[in-house]
Design a protein around this motif. Sequence first.
Motif, PDB file in Angstrom:
ATOM      1  N   GLU A 292      45.346  -4.086 -33.928  1.00 38.06           N
ATOM      2  CA  GLU A 292      44.365  -3.215 -34.559  1.00 38.06           C
ATOM      3  C   GLU A 292      43.314  -4.047 -35.283  1.00 38.06           C
ATOM      4  O   GLU A 292      43.483  -5.256 -35.487  1.00 38.06           O
ATOM      5  CB  GLU A 292      45.034  -2.237 -35.528  1.00 38.06           C
ATOM      6  CG  GLU A 292      45.899  -2.883 -36.594  1.00 38.06           C
ATOM      7  CD  GLU A 292      46.642  -1.851 -37.434  1.00 38.06           C
ATOM      8  OE1 GLU A 292      45.951  -1.015 -38.064  1.00 38.06           O
ATOM      9  OE2 GLU A 292      47.889  -1.886 -37.467  1.00 38.06           O
TER      10      GLU A 292
ATOM     11  N   SER B 109      39.455   4.831 -35.561  1.00 36.96           N
ATOM     12  CA  SER B 109      40.620   5.436 -34.911  1.00 36.96           C
ATOM     13  C   SER B 109      41.879   4.862 -35.525  1.00 36.96           C
ATOM     14  O   SER B 109      41.830   4.168 -36.543  1.00 36.96           O
ATOM     15  CB  SER B 109      40.585   5.144 -33.409  1.00 36.96           C
ATOM     16  OG  SER B 109      40.705   3.738 -33.193  1.00 36.96           O
ATOM     17  N   ASN B 110      43.020   5.152 -34.909  1.00 42.46           N
ATOM     18  CA  ASN B 110      44.265   4.566 -35.393  1.00 42.46           C
ATOM     19  C   ASN B 110      44.311   3.071 -35.137  1.00 42.46           C
ATOM     20  O   ASN B 110      45.164   2.369 -35.670  1.00 42.46           O
ATOM     21  CB  ASN B 110      45.468   5.253 -34.740  1.00 42.46           C
ATOM     22  CG  ASN B 110      45.479   5.083 -33.231  1.00 42.46           C
ATOM     23  OD1 ASN B 110      44.434   4.929 -32.595  1.00 42.46           O
ATOM     24  ND2 ASN B 110      46.667   5.138 -32.645  1.00 42.46           N
TER      25      ASN B 110
ATOM     26  N   SER C 156      40.214   0.546 -38.559  1.00 39.63           N
ATOM     27  CA  SER C 156      40.192   1.082 -39.922  1.00 39.63           C
ATOM     28  C   SER C 156      39.084   0.410 -40.726  1.00 39.63           C
ATOM     29  O   SER C 156      38.810  -0.781 -40.556  1.00 39.63           O
ATOM     30  CB  SER C 156      41.531   0.842 -40.621  1.00 39.63           C
ATOM     31  OG  SER C 156      42.597   1.424 -39.894  1.00 39.63           O
TER      32      SER C 156
END
Length: 298
Positions: free
Chosen positions: A265, A282-283, A286
């Motif tokens: 991520e 989104s997931n 961040s």
Amino acid sequence: MNSIKNTFSIKDLENLSGIKAHTIRIWEKRYNVLEPMRTDTNIRFYDLNALQKLLNITLLHDYGYKISKISKMESEKIPELVKQIVSEKSAKNHAISSFKLSMMNFDQNLFFKTYNTLLSEKSFREVFFNVFIPLMEEIGFLWQANTITPAHEHFISYLIKLKLLVNTETIQSKEPTQTDRLFVLFLPMNEIHELGLMYLNYEILSSGYKTIYLGESVPIDSLKDLKKYFENIVYVCYTTVEPEKSEVNNYVNLIKEQILDDTSELWLIGRMTEYVDQKNISNKVSIFNSITQLVDNI
């Protein structure tokens, strides 16, 4: 050639002290707290002693002393009273003033003396959050207002980096206790404002995680190499001036397309994140509005 800026306009004093130029003039005329010098064309200017005196007066004024009372004090009494107030209440404002004087005079001894005094009473984390972050915010404004030069900013930034490196080295020698994620910290191409990223590296290491610190001006291709060796990567990108607002969404999309996978991520922080479209969050992506917010999410 003497590179020290040792004379200041009244606008410089306003920027450095937070006291409006109009108020400074009133204090001069009514209370005689400062004695400006004059150029041949009768323009007032001030020396370092005047700056230091004004910063001390500002601190006393902030703590409730009336300017009429301060003006009647003997000159040597003012710094003594400042020291007393600092020891009894808070060292924050005094420390920031001392660091600014250190910067203006390129005085590293004053920087180290002020830092060591703070560290005798506070943790490094407290010094960074309560003093260094507000200081760097002020320095950014002073640079934009042409009160300081890039040399001043580089001088003080380097000294803060030294302290970050010393404290980071202390914890980096310990084995990680958290193994579910790996943090990779980097700045985009042409981004050189590194202090915030360096502090995040310190905080992440303090939380027991392993980090890979890549530093400033990292091309996206360099991030690809890490995927060959690690999984569960959190890429932490600090963007202050780069990429520019017209390019920041393209930049985020490139990382999403070329770097992120099911196990990784991207965490974004910094001034330019305000231009990231909501559709890019989104997931897997961040955005954090502050260092504190990001640290709380580790």
